[in-house]
Design a protein around this motif. Structure first.
Motif, PDB file in Angstrom:
ATOM      1  N   MET A 277       0.841  -1.203   0.000  1.00 40.07           N
ATOM      2  CA  MET A 277       0.000   0.000   0.000  1.00 40.07           C
ATOM      3  C   MET A 277       0.871   1.247   0.000  1.00 40.07           C
ATOM      4  SD  MET A 277      -2.838   0.987   2.890  1.00 40.07           S
ATOM      5  CE  MET A 277      -3.445   2.671   3.079  1.00 40.07           C
ATOM      6  N   ALA A 278       1.938   1.248   0.797  1.00 42.01           N
ATOM      7  CA  ALA A 278       2.825   2.407   0.877  1.00 42.01           C
ATOM      8  C   ALA A 278       3.529   2.658  -0.453  1.00 42.01           C
ATOM      9  CB  ALA A 278       3.857   2.200   1.984  1.00 42.01           C
ATOM     10  N   ILE A 279       3.985   1.587  -1.094  1.00 43.34           N
ATOM     11  CA  ILE A 279       4.692   1.738  -2.373  1.00 43.34           C
ATOM     12  C   ILE A 279       3.767   2.327  -3.431  1.00 43.34           C
ATOM     13  CG2 ILE A 279       5.773   0.453  -4.267  1.00 43.34           C
ATOM     14  CD1 ILE A 279       6.803  -1.508  -2.102  1.00 43.34           C
ATOM     15  N   VAL A 280       2.553   1.807  -3.499  1.00 39.87           N
ATOM     16  CA  VAL A 280       1.584   2.322  -4.476  1.00 39.87           C
ATOM     17  C   VAL A 280       1.232   3.768  -4.158  1.00 39.87           C
ATOM     18  CG1 VAL A 280      -0.785   2.074  -5.329  1.00 39.87           C
ATOM     19  CG2 VAL A 280       0.637   0.055  -5.004  1.00 39.87           C
ATOM     20  N   PHE A 281       1.077   4.070  -2.879  1.00 44.27           N
ATOM     21  CA  PHE A 281       0.765   5.432  -2.458  1.00 44.27           C
ATOM     22  C   PHE A 281       1.843   6.408  -2.922  1.00 44.27           C
ATOM     23  CE2 PHE A 281       1.292   8.871   0.620  1.00 44.27           C
ATOM     24  CZ  PHE A 281       0.022   9.417   0.677  1.00 44.27           C
TER      25      PHE A 281
ATOM     26  N   PRO B 171      -4.548  -7.230  -1.880  1.00 45.43           N
ATOM     27  CA  PRO B 171      -5.120  -6.569  -3.074  1.00 45.43           C
ATOM     28  C   PRO B 171      -5.956  -5.343  -2.723  1.00 45.43           C
ATOM     29  CG  PRO B 171      -5.331  -8.945  -3.270  1.00 45.43           C
ATOM     30  CD  PRO B 171      -4.850  -8.676  -1.872  1.00 45.43           C
ATOM     31  N   GLY B 172      -6.743  -5.443  -1.660  1.00 43.32           N
ATOM     32  CA  GLY B 172      -7.519  -4.286  -1.229  1.00 43.32           C
ATOM     33  C   GLY B 172      -6.629  -3.142  -0.763  1.00 43.32           C
ATOM     34  N   LEU B 173      -5.521  -3.485  -0.069  1.00 46.57           N
ATOM     35  CA  LEU B 173      -4.574  -2.457   0.377  1.00 46.57           C
ATOM     36  C   LEU B 173      -3.961  -1.724  -0.805  1.00 46.57           C
ATOM     37  CD1 LEU B 173      -2.681  -4.331   3.257  1.00 46.57           C
ATOM     38  CD2 LEU B 173      -4.421  -2.561   3.503  1.00 46.57           C
ATOM     39  N   ILE B 174      -3.641  -2.451  -1.853  1.00 49.98           N
ATOM     40  CA  ILE B 174      -3.021  -1.843  -3.038  1.00 49.98           C
ATOM     41  C   ILE B 174      -3.982  -0.850  -3.693  1.00 49.98           C
ATOM     42  CG2 ILE B 174      -2.181  -2.327  -5.375  1.00 49.98           C
ATOM     43  CD1 ILE B 174      -1.034  -4.951  -4.265  1.00 49.98           C
ATOM     44  N   VAL B 175      -5.228  -1.267  -3.878  1.00 48.82           N
ATOM     45  CA  VAL B 175      -6.227  -0.373  -4.486  1.00 48.82           C
ATOM     46  C   VAL B 175      -6.490   0.826  -3.579  1.00 48.82           C
ATOM     47  CG1 VAL B 175      -8.587  -0.196  -5.361  1.00 48.82           C
ATOM     48  CG2 VAL B 175      -7.267  -2.282  -5.748  1.00 48.82           C
ATOM     49  N   LEU B 176      -6.526   0.583  -2.278  1.00 41.51           N
ATOM     50  CA  LEU B 176      -6.728   1.673  -1.317  1.00 41.51           C
ATOM     51  C   LEU B 176      -5.573   2.663  -1.374  1.00 41.51           C
ATOM     52  CD1 LEU B 176      -8.327   2.972   0.990  1.00 41.51           C
ATOM     53  CD2 LEU B 176      -7.188   1.404   2.574  1.00 41.51           C
ATOM     54  N   GLY B 177      -4.346   2.157  -1.445  1.00 37.53           N
ATOM     55  CA  GLY B 177      -3.179   3.028  -1.558  1.00 37.53           C
ATOM     56  C   GLY B 177      -3.224   3.879  -2.818  1.00 37.53           C
ATOM     57  N   LEU B 178      -3.694   3.291  -3.911  1.00 37.11           N
ATOM     58  CA  LEU B 178      -3.843   4.032  -5.161  1.00 37.11           C
ATOM     59  C   LEU B 178      -4.857   5.158  -4.986  1.00 37.11           C
ATOM     60  CD1 LEU B 178      -3.188   4.256  -8.201  1.00 37.11           C
ATOM     61  CD2 LEU B 178      -4.996   2.581  -8.621  1.00 37.11           C
ATOM     62  N   GLY B 179      -5.985   4.851  -4.352  1.00 40.57           N
ATOM     63  CA  GLY B 179      -7.007   5.868  -4.127  1.00 40.57           C
ATOM     64  C   GLY B 179      -6.536   6.981  -3.212  1.00 40.57           C
ATOM     65  N   GLN B 180      -5.853   6.613  -2.120  1.00 40.11           N
ATOM     66  CA  GLN B 180      -5.345   7.636  -1.209  1.00 40.11           C
ATOM     67  C   GLN B 180      -4.315   8.525  -1.881  1.00 40.11           C
ATOM     68  OE1 GLN B 180      -3.986   5.547   2.284  1.00 40.11           O
ATOM     69  NE2 GLN B 180      -6.053   5.288   3.115  1.00 40.11           N
ATOM     70  N   GLY B 181      -3.481   7.944  -2.728  1.00 45.35           N
ATOM     71  CA  GLY B 181      -2.488   8.729  -3.444  1.00 45.35           C
ATOM     72  C   GLY B 181      -3.105   9.738  -4.391  1.00 45.35           C
ATOM     73  N   LEU B 182      -4.247   9.391  -4.968  1.00 48.77           N
ATOM     74  CA  LEU B 182      -4.932  10.294  -5.883  1.00 48.77           C
ATOM     75  C   LEU B 182      -5.771  11.341  -5.152  1.00 48.77           C
ATOM     76  CD1 LEU B 182      -6.203   7.842  -8.663  1.00 48.77           C
ATOM     77  CD2 LEU B 182      -4.460   9.620  -8.898  1.00 48.77           C
ATOM     78  N   PHE B 183      -6.000  11.156  -3.864  1.00 50.09           N
ATOM     79  CA  PHE B 183      -6.894  12.057  -3.136  1.00 50.09           C
ATOM     80  C   PHE B 183      -6.170  12.947  -2.128  1.00 50.09           C
ATOM     81  CE2 PHE B 183     -10.033  13.510  -0.159  1.00 50.09           C
ATOM     82  CZ  PHE B 183     -11.198  13.653  -0.905  1.00 50.09           C
ATOM     83  N   MET B 184      -5.312  12.386  -1.297  1.00 53.73           N
ATOM     84  CA  MET B 184      -4.831  13.082  -0.111  1.00 53.73           C
ATOM     85  C   MET B 184      -4.062  14.363  -0.422  1.00 53.73           C
ATOM     86  SD  MET B 184      -3.773   9.814   2.255  1.00 53.73           S
ATOM     87  CE  MET B 184      -2.872  10.821   3.435  1.00 53.73           C
ATOM     88  N   THR B 185      -3.156  14.333  -1.396  1.00 55.45           N
ATOM     89  CA  THR B 185      -2.408  15.535  -1.739  1.00 55.45           C
ATOM     90  C   THR B 185      -3.205  16.475  -2.640  1.00 55.45           C
ATOM     91  OG1 THR B 185      -0.327  14.348  -1.497  1.00 55.45           O
ATOM     92  CG2 THR B 185      -0.278  16.404  -2.730  1.00 55.45           C
TER      93      THR B 185
ATOM     94  N   THR C  13     -12.768   3.638  -2.062  1.00 47.07           N
ATOM     95  CA  THR C  13     -13.972   2.872  -1.719  1.00 47.07           C
ATOM     96  C   THR C  13     -13.836   1.434  -2.187  1.00 47.07           C
ATOM     97  OG1 THR C  13     -15.308   4.880  -1.987  1.00 47.07           O
ATOM     98  CG2 THR C  13     -16.480   2.786  -1.935  1.00 47.07           C
ATOM     99  N   GLY C  14     -13.359   1.263  -3.429  1.00 42.98           N
ATOM    100  CA  GLY C  14     -13.181  -0.082  -3.963  1.00 42.98           C
ATOM    101  C   GLY C  14     -12.177  -0.899  -3.174  1.00 42.98           C
ATOM    102  N   GLY C  15     -11.063  -0.271  -2.770  1.00 40.45           N
ATOM    103  CA  GLY C  15     -10.063  -0.989  -1.978  1.00 40.45           C
ATOM    104  C   GLY C  15     -10.593  -1.417  -0.631  1.00 40.45           C
TER     105      GLY C  15
END
Length: 487
Positions: free
Chosen positions: A327-331, A383-397, A358-360
């Motif tokens: 999750m961290a790497i994807v983020f 797998p859910g962590l990876i998708v969640l990390g992708l979503g957080q990376g697109l949102f948080m910053t 949401t999907g993650g």
């Protein structure tokens, strides 16, 4: 910064280019260690209790004292940066944070450690809003600003993830026989190096026309936030006694009084702590709610997953944290990639991030519910962590960038303090509210004699389901955010 706003020639701007990015590294070093120290201490608490003979209450306040004082001072410190100079307040805050870290590492008693952690939290509150404000006024081009905010997201994300891993490694290594103390002492060389470089690579900036600091507003905001956050942090552990409910109820009245006071000062033009005209910007108002909700999902997920791996499955803190590494790497990769999209529509980026988050979360829930308990391990959640990390990376910053884009420079520090405060309030509220279903499901499962791993899996799944509901609300709320570039 002020010098940049006074009309530098193109040649001067080009000569300053490398210095800006070195300055960014100094700013990100500060926000990294401030975030790191919010998480690294979790792993060290057992060692601290054993070495200093700390009570459970003292151990709790080693964590909560930092979190609480950090959140209380953000709005006031942001305005102090506007008034007295953002670089000045940043350097003062970072110097105080470094000294407080050294005092924490040398603390002879549990009581002194609690006091030094409170001081560390105050210092963190002074430096944190200056980081956002200095990035906002230093990087004026869309692409550069988006890239700078992306790196800030990486620093914050890695501080949270590495906190538990680094804490586990440092405590286990027992460097020089110091046990837990290096988790604080490692800040000393980092802080000293950054403070030596900072004055040469950061330019001063401040808001023109501000008068004296609004001390009444500062007192009301701190009192209201304190009465809100303290019971949220300590209430569940204490069983939600009457005082915690009363304090929560009173906090809303105090915060309402604060907003009324600020509105009157805004109308009169007498330098309020928080200019209420900021709320006329729809992106700012909607963005605050988005940040409150989205950041309110992060800590409950991490905490519930830590309970699942460490207690439910008996893994070490280091192994538990390593499960977060995908999750961290994807983020990190996503955060840096977002910096390339400086001219795109912020709402589209945020929408994609919220949908993926949401999907993650739903993938994590499905793994817990669909995989047979006889073969289930935390690896099925990856797998859910990876998708969640992708979503957080697109949102948080991008959400920070989108909210701050149209804020006048005179109010950048105060606005940054409010954004940071909403993150902290969201985290505290998320843990306080969304851990209720966790312990309810866990208690019911244990009462029914369900195996430990299965009980914690069910409890984690219940939190994931509620988090997905909150994230769906974020997706719907994004419809109210005005379309504008991510700059």
């Amino acid at each position: 910064m002020t010098t940049l706003r006074m009309g530098l020639s193109q040649a001067d701007a080009q000569r300053r280019e490398p210095r800006r990015w070195i300055g960014l590294a100094v700013l990100l070093t500060a926000i990294f260690v401030a975030t790191l120290d919010n998480f690294i201490v979790f792993v060290a608490i057992p060692s601290i209790r054993l070495d200093l003979g700390a009570t459970f209450s003292q151990a709790e306040f080693v964590v909560a004292g930092y979190t609480l004082t950090f959140a209380l001072g953000l709005i006031t410190s942001g305005r102090m940066g506007d008034r007295f100079g953002r670089r000045r307040m940043f350097l003062i805050g970072f110097a105080a944070f470094t000294v407080a870290s050294g005092l924490c590492g040398l603390a002879p008693t549990a009581s002194s450690l609690v006091v030094f952690r409170v001081l560390q939290g105050v210092a963190g509150a002074v430096l944190a809003p200056q980081v956002l404000a200095l990035i906002r006024v230093t990087f004026v081009s869309p692409r550069d600003r988006a890239t700078a905010f992306a790196w800030m997201g990486v620093a914050i994300g890695m501080g949270g993830v590495l906190g538990q891993v680094l804490g586990g490694l440092v405590v286990s290594a027992d460097l020089l026989g110091l046990h837990w103390r290096p988790v604080f002492l490692i800040n000393l060389p980092v802080g000293i190096c950054a403070l030596l470089v900072g004055p040469f690579v950061l330019d001063e900036s401040r808001a023109a026309g501000l008068q004296r600091l609004d001390l009444t507003g500062a007192a009301l905001s701190s009192l209201g936030l304190g009465m809100l956050l303290f019971p949220l942090i300590e209430g569940r552990e204490a069983g939600w006694p009457a005082w915690s409910i009363a304090m929560l109820a009173t906090s809303f009245a105090v915060l309402a009084l604060f907003m009324t006071h600020q509105h009157r000062k805004t109308v009169r033009g007498t330098s309020p702590l928080l200019d209420t005209n900021l709320f006329r910007d729809r992106a700012f108002s909607v963005g605050l709610l988005l940040i409150l909700l989205f950041f309110g999902t992060i800590s409950p997920f991490i905490l519930s997953f830590s309970y699942l791996t460490q207690i439910g499955f008996g893994l070490s803190p280091v192994m538990s944290a390593l499960y977060f590494s995908p999750m961290a790497i994807v983020f990190v990769i996503t955060n840096l990639s977002v910096g390339r999209f400086g001219g795109t529509d912020a709402r589209r980026t945020l929408f994609a991030g919220a949908v993926l988050a949401t999907g993650g979360t739903l993938l994590s829930y499905a793994a817990c519910m669909l995989v047979p308990s006889t073969v289930f391990t935390p690896a099925y959640i990856i797998p859910g962590l990876i998708v969640l990390g992708l979503g957080q990376g697109l949102f948080m910053t991008p959400v920070m960038n989108a909210v701050l884009t149209e804020i006048p420079e005179a109010h950048t520090g105060a606005a940054s303090g409010v954004l940071n405060t909403m993150q902290r309030v969201g985290n505290a509220m998320g843990v306080a509210i969304l851990e209720i279903p966790f312990f309810a499901v866990l208690g019911r499962a244990q009462h029914d004699g369900v195996p430990l791993a299965q009980a914690y899996t069910s409890a984690f799944a219940s939190v994931a389901a509620w988090l997905a509901t909150v994230l769906i609300a974020v997706v719907l709320l994004l419809r109210l955010l005005p379309s504008r570039p991510t700059t």
